[in-house]
Design a protein around this motif. Structure first.
Motif, PDB file in Angstrom:
ATOM      1  N   CYS A 140       0.870  -1.172   0.000  1.00 29.06           N
ATOM      2  CA  CYS A 140       0.000   0.000   0.000  1.00 29.06           C
ATOM      3  C   CYS A 140       0.906   1.221   0.000  1.00 29.06           C
ATOM      4  O   CYS A 140       1.886   1.267   0.756  1.00 29.06           O
ATOM      5  CB  CYS A 140      -0.917   0.017   1.217  1.00 29.06           C
ATOM      6  N   ARG A 141       0.581   2.192  -0.817  1.00 27.36           N
ATOM      7  CA  ARG A 141       1.462   3.351  -0.981  1.00 27.36           C
ATOM      8  C   ARG A 141       0.677   4.636  -0.804  1.00 27.36           C
ATOM      9  O   ARG A 141      -0.538   4.683  -1.054  1.00 27.36           O
ATOM     10  CB  ARG A 141       2.144   3.335  -2.358  1.00 27.36           C
ATOM     11  N   ALA A 142       1.407   5.672  -0.376  1.00 22.08           N
ATOM     12  CA  ALA A 142       0.843   7.013  -0.219  1.00 22.08           C
ATOM     13  C   ALA A 142       1.597   7.958  -1.148  1.00 22.08           C
ATOM     14  O   ALA A 142       2.830   7.995  -1.133  1.00 22.08           O
ATOM     15  CB  ALA A 142       0.960   7.483   1.227  1.00 22.08           C
ATOM     16  N   PHE A 143       0.860   8.726  -1.950  1.00 22.27           N
ATOM     17  CA  PHE A 143       1.450   9.616  -2.946  1.00 22.27           C
ATOM     18  C   PHE A 143       1.114  11.058  -2.592  1.00 22.27           C
ATOM     19  O   PHE A 143      -0.029  11.383  -2.244  1.00 22.27           O
ATOM     20  CB  PHE A 143       0.933   9.293  -4.347  1.00 22.27           C
ATOM     21  N   ASP A 144       2.133  11.902  -2.720  1.00 18.69           N
ATOM     22  CA  ASP A 144       1.986  13.339  -2.499  1.00 18.69           C
ATOM     23  C   ASP A 144       1.546  13.991  -3.803  1.00 18.69           C
ATOM     24  O   ASP A 144       2.223  13.861  -4.838  1.00 18.69           O
ATOM     25  CB  ASP A 144       3.311  13.932  -2.027  1.00 18.69           C
ATOM     26  N   LEU A 145       0.419  14.702  -3.762  1.00 13.57           N
ATOM     27  CA  LEU A 145      -0.119  15.311  -4.973  1.00 13.57           C
ATOM     28  C   LEU A 145       0.456  16.691  -5.249  1.00 13.57           C
ATOM     29  O   LEU A 145       0.077  17.316  -6.245  1.00 13.57           O
ATOM     30  CB  LEU A 145      -1.644  15.399  -4.883  1.00 13.57           C
ATOM     31  N   LEU A 146       1.345  17.177  -4.390  1.00 15.16           N
ATOM     32  CA  LEU A 146       2.028  18.431  -4.666  1.00 15.16           C
ATOM     33  C   LEU A 146       3.382  18.193  -5.323  1.00 15.16           C
ATOM     34  O   LEU A 146       3.730  18.856  -6.297  1.00 15.16           O
ATOM     35  CB  LEU A 146       2.208  19.232  -3.370  1.00 15.16           C
ATOM     36  N   ARG A 147       4.127  17.245  -4.788  1.00 15.55           N
ATOM     37  CA  ARG A 147       5.449  16.938  -5.349  1.00 15.55           C
ATOM     38  C   ARG A 147       5.423  15.710  -6.258  1.00 15.55           C
ATOM     39  O   ARG A 147       6.439  15.376  -6.861  1.00 15.55           O
ATOM     40  CB  ARG A 147       6.448  16.721  -4.216  1.00 15.55           C
ATOM     41  N   TYR A 148       4.275  15.021  -6.311  1.00 17.95           N
ATOM     42  CA  TYR A 148       4.105  13.859  -7.184  1.00 17.95           C
ATOM     43  C   TYR A 148       5.160  12.786  -6.889  1.00 17.95           C
ATOM     44  O   TYR A 148       5.914  12.373  -7.769  1.00 17.95           O
ATOM     45  CB  TYR A 148       4.151  14.266  -8.658  1.00 17.95           C
ATOM     46  N   ARG A 149       5.187  12.339  -5.643  1.00 23.42           N
ATOM     47  CA  ARG A 149       6.149  11.319  -5.262  1.00 23.42           C
ATOM     48  C   ARG A 149       5.504  10.363  -4.266  1.00 23.42           C
ATOM     49  O   ARG A 149       4.533  10.699  -3.586  1.00 23.42           O
ATOM     50  CB  ARG A 149       7.397  11.948  -4.628  1.00 23.42           C
ATOM     51  N   ASN A 150       6.062   9.171  -4.176  1.00 22.10           N
ATOM     52  CA  ASN A 150       5.625   8.161  -3.219  1.00 22.10           C
ATOM     53  C   ASN A 150       6.390   8.390  -1.908  1.00 22.10           C
ATOM     54  O   ASN A 150       7.583   8.125  -1.821  1.00 22.10           O
ATOM     55  CB  ASN A 150       5.903   6.774  -3.779  1.00 22.10           C
ATOM     56  N   PHE A 151       5.698   8.916  -0.884  1.00 23.04           N
ATOM     57  CA  PHE A 151       6.389   9.274   0.347  1.00 23.04           C
ATOM     58  C   PHE A 151       6.208   8.247   1.456  1.00 23.04           C
ATOM     59  O   PHE A 151       6.838   8.361   2.510  1.00 23.04           O
ATOM     60  CB  PHE A 151       5.918  10.649   0.840  1.00 23.04           C
ATOM     61  N   ARG A 152       5.371   7.210   1.269  1.00 23.01           N
ATOM     62  CA  ARG A 152       5.214   6.206   2.316  1.00 23.01           C
ATOM     63  C   ARG A 152       4.732   4.890   1.704  1.00 23.01           C
ATOM     64  O   ARG A 152       3.934   4.889   0.759  1.00 23.01           O
ATOM     65  CB  ARG A 152       4.238   6.690   3.389  1.00 23.01           C
ATOM     66  N   THR A 153       5.246   3.770   2.233  1.00 25.62           N
ATOM     67  CA  THR A 153       4.910   2.441   1.733  1.00 25.62           C
ATOM     68  C   THR A 153       4.573   1.535   2.911  1.00 25.62           C
ATOM     69  O   THR A 153       5.273   1.543   3.934  1.00 25.62           O
ATOM     70  CB  THR A 153       6.077   1.841   0.933  1.00 25.62           C
ATOM     71  N   PHE A 154       3.492   0.771   2.782  1.00 27.58           N
ATOM     72  CA  PHE A 154       3.052  -0.169   3.808  1.00 27.58           C
ATOM     73  C   PHE A 154       3.146  -1.584   3.236  1.00 27.58           C
ATOM     74  O   PHE A 154       2.579  -1.856   2.161  1.00 27.58           O
ATOM     75  CB  PHE A 154       1.610   0.133   4.241  1.00 27.58           C
ATOM     76  N   VAL A 155       3.819  -2.470   3.955  1.00 29.14           N
ATOM     77  CA  VAL A 155       4.060  -3.839   3.497  1.00 29.14           C
ATOM     78  C   VAL A 155       3.623  -4.800   4.578  1.00 29.14           C
ATOM     79  O   VAL A 155       3.892  -4.578   5.774  1.00 29.14           O
ATOM     80  CB  VAL A 155       5.549  -4.058   3.147  1.00 29.14           C
ATOM     81  N   ALA A 156       2.949  -5.905   4.178  1.00 29.61           N
ATOM     82  CA  ALA A 156       2.539  -6.930   5.129  1.00 29.61           C
ATOM     83  C   ALA A 156       3.744  -7.775   5.539  1.00 29.61           C
ATOM     84  O   ALA A 156       4.690  -7.949   4.755  1.00 29.61           O
ATOM     85  CB  ALA A 156       1.463  -7.814   4.512  1.00 29.61           C
ATOM     86  N   PRO A 157       3.750  -8.305   6.752  1.00 28.30           N
ATOM     87  CA  PRO A 157       4.898  -9.106   7.191  1.00 28.30           C
ATOM     88  C   PRO A 157       5.129 -10.351   6.346  1.00 28.30           C
ATOM     89  O   PRO A 157       6.272 -10.754   6.130  1.00 28.30           O
ATOM     90  CB  PRO A 157       4.539  -9.467   8.643  1.00 28.30           C
ATOM     91  N   ASN A 158       4.071 -10.981   5.871  1.00 27.57           N
ATOM     92  CA  ASN A 158       4.218 -12.205   5.079  1.00 27.57           C
ATOM     93  C   ASN A 158       4.164 -11.946   3.571  1.00 27.57           C
ATOM     94  O   ASN A 158       4.012 -12.898   2.791  1.00 27.57           O
ATOM     95  CB  ASN A 158       3.133 -13.213   5.456  1.00 27.57           C
ATOM     96  N   ARG A 159       4.253 -10.668   3.168  1.00 23.66           N
ATOM     97  CA  ARG A 159       4.296 -10.283   1.748  1.00 23.66           C
ATOM     98  C   ARG A 159       3.064 -10.770   0.982  1.00 23.66           C
ATOM     99  O   ARG A 159       3.154 -11.179  -0.177  1.00 23.66           O
ATOM    100  CB  ARG A 159       5.560 -10.829   1.081  1.00 23.66           C
ATOM    101  N   THR A 160       1.916 -10.748   1.615  1.00 25.45           N
ATOM    102  CA  THR A 160       0.686 -11.129   0.933  1.00 25.45           C
ATOM    103  C   THR A 160       0.138  -9.950   0.142  1.00 25.45           C
ATOM    104  O   THR A 160       0.396  -8.788   0.467  1.00 25.45           O
ATOM    105  CB  THR A 160      -0.363 -11.610   1.950  1.00 25.45           C
ATOM    106  N   GLY A 161      -0.622 -10.242  -0.890  1.00 26.49           N
ATOM    107  CA  GLY A 161      -1.266  -9.186  -1.650  1.00 26.49           C
ATOM    108  C   GLY A 161      -2.475  -8.632  -0.921  1.00 26.49           C
ATOM    109  O   GLY A 161      -3.060  -9.286  -0.042  1.00 26.49           O
TER     110      GLY A 161
END
Length: 721
Positions: free
Chosen positions: A208-229
């Motif tokens: 899961c990712r968070a994108f900044d709409l002012l600078r147009y960049r991915n500023f945060r990423t969320f990953v599950a411990p077991n790498r599930t979709g």
């Protein structure tokens, strides 16, 4: 095969006796029908040449230019010499075929479209600049989301590409391609302690990712411990908690949006989770294929289970958070009172769903019945209606109060897509062999069950139409549908610039200006609103005297309120006459406040007006005026500061001793309100003071003289001695 045919034109008229033809191999021929040939008239070749392989052609005869759509772009030729101008040609679609090219009427621009990449280019070939260049999704759109203001729309597809669109212009202004899997969730939210809106996304790639709409960049990423979709994703109302549903372990992962820390994992479902939804009461609902809906209270770890008779396909909270709608695989929509845990009603939607046969498969009637379910549901912004869509070309709108079908929307009319033929009653009226014959003629290529290609074959399957996601705009004026064909927007607003309202032949620009000059202000304003010419309406509006605002506001017909308030909102954003506009708004609300309140309440509860069921245009106009007024909130502080300064200066001036005063002979008093008696007493006192001052001066002089006289006597006596 022939790629394109054009009639020769002369002086803007087509000549049927002259044809310009080009085939897909690029062989160009100019044919002319001649009556001089013997023994009988026939077609003759005027010009021919081997050009580049093309799929489309257009000719501008006045400028003597010819454009060919080729692989990767277009080529521009001189029509007389058929020589290619390499400097004015364009490559833009990466070795894909350009299916359509066209000149503008004046021949200054070239429009080229590539269907395989969904790109459209409008280019000024003489200036060598692109006037317009947009690219759509190249794969089916899976999810859409609106911002809180409804002015920005985000969409994600099965290739992991996310596009952000401007709802006003319809243009995409940024693309995000960080994800490597299909998009399964989109949500706009404002992070805590931030004034900017961020876009949160989820994908089957396990992030899961968070994108900044002012600078147009991915500023945060969320990953599950077991790498599930992740199959679904939601953000709570505060923007602090992100919930994502795991694909393999059927758990719900809760993250802190500020620190990206995993807070908790909610377990309980025994099947894949189809959708998550947060309510305004901080409740999290999750629907699963285990035929249950679980409502979680995150802060105290409480959970309540709602059982159903079929698999859960979609769910949605009403905007007030008190009601939950659940769509199941049997075509029903069930409504639950979340606060009391009671079922309040059910909509049987199978009878309203129009199924269509997949021409790539020989489907039976039982297979068609299994398609009668809803894949996505959403409430309107006011909570009075609910939209439902599934694997077909129809979106249904239901009344929540009466549980009845109100309207059906067709999301596509493209007959080249699969699933567009309605076979709802075909099996009851036609023998089985007729259906099989239709299917075999419609799609002769080999396919197998599940739309999977046979290894080694070159079979191409037709894309099937389906509704995959829906969202209603917060303005309650439009909703968007994510389909396998693209994005479809249904709106109650029209983009036409000229929208007359019950006008006749007597309402003209000249008549309105004449009424304004002759001071018939009410008629001039009403006719300007009816004509809906914004420039003329602005001229009439700012020409009205301020002392007649209250009267004109009372005399304005109520059916023109919505349009006039929209005009006020637009002028308030760009005009410098803020006080004048706000005085108009105040007079309108004082004069028509009761009508506005009763009209909005009746539009929400009435079922006879289908337009009002979608939204109240008057309420939307008032909200637009309020938003425009809040943009000038800094002006209020500045005005208050100026008011305090003026008050201080006025008090300071009043305390000054103004000795020069002018008298008003008519009233017998001074201009500042001081009576003559007081003025005379003041003048007498001043005279007495002046006399005393003169006496004191004289006495001082006398004393000085007295002091000097004895010194002279002493001096004389000394001389005599």
């Amino acid at each position: 095969p022939i790629a394109s045919i054009r009639f020769f034109e002369k002086n803007g008229k087509k000549l049927p006796s002259s044809l310009c033809v080009i085939d897909e191999s690029g062989y160009y021929v100019h044919w002319v029908f001649s009556t001089k040939l013997k023994p009988k008239p026939d077609w003759m070749v005027m010009n021919e040449k081997q050009l580049a392989k093309s799929s489309s052609m257009d000719i501008h005869f006045e400028k003597k230019k010819m454009v060919l759509g080729v692989v990767g772009g277009y080529n521009l030729y001189d029509f007389e010499t058929l020589e290619r101008d390499s400097k004015m040609s364009l490559q833009f679609c990466n070795n894909k075929k350009v299916e359509s090219v066209h000149f503008s009427p004046d021949g200054s621009f070239i429009a080229a479209g590539c269907g395989q990449t969904n790109q459209l280019v409008v280019r000024d070939y003489e200036a060598k600049t692109n006037v317009f260049h947009q690219a759509g999704h190249q794969s089916p759109v899976s999810h859409v989301a609106y911002t809180y203001m409804g002015d920005v729309l985000a969409s994600g597809d099965d290739e992991g590409v996310i596009k952000v669109w401007d709802c006003l212009s319809g243009h995409s202004f940024v693309n995000f391609s960080t994800h490597t899997g299909p998009i399964t969730g989109l949500k706009f939210s404002r992070p805590p302690k931030s004034r900017d809106v961020a876009l949160y996304t989820a994908s089957l790639d396990g992030t899961c990712r968070a994108f900044d709409l002012l600078r147009y960049r991915n500023f945060r990423t969320f990953v599950a411990p077991n790498r599930t979709g992740f199959t679904s994703m939601e953000i709570d109302m505060s923007g602090e908690i992100l919930a994502a549903a795991g694909q393999t372990d059927f758990g719900i992962y809760l993250y802190n949006t500020i620190t990206s820390q995993l807070l908790d994992v909610l377990k309980g479902h025994e099947g894949p989770i189809s959708q998550l939804a947060f309510s305004s009461k901080d409740l999290l609902a999750s629907g699963s294929w285990d035929k249950t809906v679980r409502v979680w209270t995150i802060h105290n770890n409480q959970v309540e289970t709602f059982d159903h008779t079929a698999e859960i396909t979609a769910l949605a909270f009403r905007p007030d958070g008190t009601e939950l709608a659940v769509a199941t695989n049997d075509g029903q929509i069930t409504f639950w009172d979340v606060m009391n845990s009671n079922q309040t009603g059910t909509i049987v939607g199978r009878r309203d769903i129009r199924v269509a046969v997949n021409t790539a498969q020989d489907e039976t009637k039982v297979a068609l019945e299994s398609k009668k379910f809803y894949k996505s549901i959403t409430y309107t912004a006011d909570g009075t209606c609910i939209l439902a869509g599934g694997p077909n070309q129809i979106v249904n709108m239901y009344s929540v109060k009466h549980r009845t079908l109100i309207k059906q929307f067709i999301i596509s009319t493209n007959m080249s897509l699969d699933g567009m033929v309605d076979f709802n009653n075909f099996y009851d009226t036609n023998p089985r062999w007729q259906i099989s014959r239709y299917l075999s003629n419609k799609h002769k290529k080999k396919t197998i069950q599940g739309n999977q290609l046979i290894p080694g074959s070159t079979t191409e399957l037709l894309p099937s139409i389906a509704c995959r996601d829906m969202k209603f705009s917060p303005t309650n004026r439009e909703f968007v549908v994510a389909t396998t064909e693209g994005i479809t927007v249904f709106s109650t607003e029209s983009s036409d610039s000229f929208l007359p309202l019950d006008i006749d032949f007597n309402v003209t620009d000249e008549s309105i200006r004449t009424d304004l000059e002759e001071k018939r202000y009410s008629k001039a304003l009403t006719d300007a609103i009816r004509l809906n010419d914004q420039n003329l309406l602005a001229h009439v509006f700012f020409s009205l005297p301020t002392d007649s605002i209250d009267f004109l506001a009372r005399s304005l017909p109520v059916n023109y309120l919505e349009r006039f308030i929209q005009f006020l909102a637009g002028q308030l954003e760009k005009s410098v006459h803020i006080q004048y506009i706000l005085k108009w708004a105040s007079s309108l609300f004082l004069s028509h406040g009761r009508y506005i309140q009763t009209h909005w309440l009746s539009s929400v509860s009435s079922l006879t007006k289908t337009e009002n069921l979608i939204s109240s245009g008057l309420l939307t106009s008032i909200r637009a005026l309020f938003r425009a007024a809040t943009t000038h909130k800094d002006l209020h502080q500045l005005s208050m500061n100026n008011l305090y300064s003026l008050d201080y200066l006025s008090n300071f001036v009043n305390k000054l001793d103004c000795r020069k005063r002018t008298r008003d002979p008519d009233e017998g008093i001074l201009e500042n309100g001081v009576p003559l008696s007081q003025l005379n007493s003041v003048n007498e006192d001043e005279k007495e003071e002046q006399n005393d001052h003169k006496k004191r001066e004289r006495s001082k002089k006398d004393d000085q003289l007295k002091n000097k006289r004895p010194h002279k006597k002493k001096k004389k006596s000394a001389e005599l001695q």
